[in-house]
Design an enzyme around this catalytic site. Structure first.
Site, short mmCIF file in Angstrom:
data_model
loop_
_atom_site.label_atom_id
_atom_site.label_comp_id
_atom_site.label_asym_id
_atom_site.label_seq_id
_atom_site.Cartn_x
_atom_site.Cartn_y
_atom_site.Cartn_z
N TYR A 145 -4.91 16.26 -11.40
CA TYR A 145 -5.40 17.48 -10.76
C TYR A 145 -6.34 18.18 -11.73
CZ TYR A 145 -5.21 22.14 -8.59
OH TYR A 145 -5.53 23.35 -8.01
N ASP A 240 -9.68 16.42 -19.44
CA ASP A 240 -9.26 17.72 -18.93
C ASP A 240 -8.01 18.12 -19.71
OD1 ASP A 240 -8.17 19.85 -17.61
OD2 ASP A 240 -8.39 19.01 -15.59
N LYS A 268 -6.20 28.23 -19.58
CA LYS A 268 -4.90 28.86 -19.79
C LYS A 268 -4.68 29.35 -21.21
CE LYS A 268 -3.10 25.70 -16.27
NZ LYS A 268 -2.82 26.22 -14.96
N1 HOZ Z 1 -1.84 24.49 -10.31
C1 HOZ Z 1 -0.73 24.96 -11.08
C2 HOZ Z 1 0.19 23.87 -11.41
N2 HOZ Z 1 -0.35 22.67 -11.84
C3 HOZ Z 1 0.05 26.06 -10.40
C4 HOZ Z 1 -0.65 27.35 -10.56
C5 HOZ Z 1 0.19 28.54 -10.12
O1 HOZ Z 1 0.74 28.54 -9.05
O2 HOZ Z 1 0.22 29.49 -10.88
#
Ligand code: HOZ
Length: 432
Positions: A145, A240, A268
């Site tokens: 992802y 990534d 992040k």
């Molecule tokens: N896409 C995030 C996990 N791989 C979740 C993001 C969220 O809900 O804060």
């Protein structure tokens, strides 16, 4: 039974004004059943919800709270920056300093551009790769992802698997056709794919350690093989490291595995928990970015002074305290050893993948090395386990297809509590 009255009411109310009641799908708990908890505050290892419950946090905002919540070193930097205005839309000294720090820490980054999220970083990185190579196609791996950019919502992991829409409606056929997919950890399949699309592939993008189909580590030689293939074919290799950057080592997974990509995306953690992302790489590639070069990418909030202050404090701490990684590794190793001992006692042999402070339990007896093997996991069982752990005050990622992230605030003592909760929860779900 832990109370959830206020969270339940808020979730109900949220349905009227927010799609699905949440601002990011995985949070809705659809993959595990039950309603999400609405959080009020967090400190150190704990989250506190609207009903006054305390949870030991194993998500840590999906990585960035590596020092635990409300870490003083980060909070102080933010508080110091706030009186000087929240945004300028003009360059600052801090942007220069954080860029220099990132360049000094991440092997594959000679120049870096700050953005506001991991999604922005990956979208921008492939634009640069396409602009630089003059090619259109990209290759991504099944179950990886890279945020919600159109090009990546093909065989995507994370919430896209959980909600059963790995290929999202709204992505045009043209975009989908330019995204080729290969199974993770399978160099032979990748070689066949690149040979069939010779001279057309701009970039191969991957999570060097996959964290969005649950945690899946690269098999020996996989990353090295990718490096060689990209060199042979003139393809831009993009790591990534939105999740793994500064988490697995000061220089991320690329430092740990000794494989240097052409470009890296970050997110992040470089904002210390504030909304920040970045992409960087070799000088010649990054000099393709506007205003140095022709590939356009911009943002008023990019390099935001508060976010830069938080990120600078976080990254400086991590650079100056390499023992952070030893501590995290040792706590994670104890937790996983405890979980394995629990399973032995209960006669179970589920798979646990771990690297450093990231890990996942898969409810399958198969080795999990790619998306297909991850999907052999019993997700209904995972849902029951998740809720059982929640009842014991442990907050896990609400999907089988996510990784867990430790913080240094989780002490050996808390690790023991975690292992005990794991034992009780395994026992409970087996009885059901
Ligand atoms: N896409 C995030 C996990 N791989 C979740 C993001 C969220 O809900 O804060």
């Amino acid at each position: 039974m832990i109370q959830a009255t206020v969270s339940n009411e808020l979730f109900q109310r949220a349905q009227n004004s927010i799609p699905g009641g949440v601002n990011s799908p995985v949070r809705a708990f659809q993959a595990v059943g039950g309603n999400p908890r609405f959080m009020v505050s967090a400190k150190g290892p704990y989250l506190y919800d609207e009903d006054g419950n305390q949870f030991m946090d194993l998500i840590n905002s999906w990585g960035p709270m590596i020092l635990g919540h409300a870490a003083e070193v980060v909070n102080e930097a933010v508080q110091k920056a706030i009186p000087n205005s929240l945004s300028f839309g003009a360059p600052t000294r801090k942007e220069v300093e954080i860029a220099e720090l990132i360049v000094s820490m991440v092997p594959g980054i000679e120049k870096v551009r700050m953005v506001n999220s991991g999604t922005e970083a990956t979208m921008s990185a492939i634009r640069v790769a396409r602009g630089y190579t003059g090619r259109d196609k990209i290759i991504k791996f099944e179950g990886c992802y890279h945020g919600h950019g159109d090009s990546f919502l093909i065989s995507a992991g994370s919430g896209a698997i959980t909600l059963g829409v790995p290929d999202s409606p709204g992505v045009t056929k043209g975009t989908a056709n330019d995204t080729l997919t290969a199974p993770y950890n399978n160099l032979e399949a990748l070689k066949t794919l690149t040979a069939a699309n010779k001279g057309q592939v701009a970039a191969i993008i991957l999570e060097p350690v996959a964290g969005n189909m649950g945690l899946v580590t690269p098999q020996p030689g996989f990353l090295q093989g990718l490096r060689t293939l990209c060199d042979q074919e003139g393809i831009v290799l993009i790591f990534d490291e939105v999740m793994t950057g500064f988490r697995l080592a000061p220089g991320g997974a690329q430092e740990l595995f000794g494989v240097t990509p052409d470009m890296t995306t970050l997110g992040k953690i470089i904002g210390g928990g504030m909304p920040v992302g970045a992409y960087g790489g070799k000088r010649e590639l990054m000099d393709y970015v506007s205003p140095a070069g022709p590939v356009y990418q911009a943002g008023t909030l990019s390099g935001n002074p508060i976010a830069m202050s938080a990120g600078m404090a976080m990254l400086t701490f991590l650079k100056d305290h390499p023992e952070t990684y030893t501590q995290l590794d040792s706590t994670a190793a104890s937790i996983v050893a405890g979980m394995q001992a629990n399973m032995q006692q209960l006669g179970l042999s589920y798979t646990i993948n771990r690297i450093g402070s990231m890990f996942s339990i898969f409810f399958t007896n198969e080795e999990v090395v790619d998306f297909d093997s991850a999907k052999t996991s019993d997700t209904a069982l995972f849902g029951r386990y998740f809720n059982s752990m929640l009842q014991r005050g442990i907050y896990l990622a609400p999907s089988q297809y996510e990784a867990l992230f430790l913080s240094t605030a989780i002490t050996e003592n808390l690790a023991e509590q975690y292992i005990q909760a794991n034992y009780e929860s395994l026992q409970e779900v087996l009885k059901a």
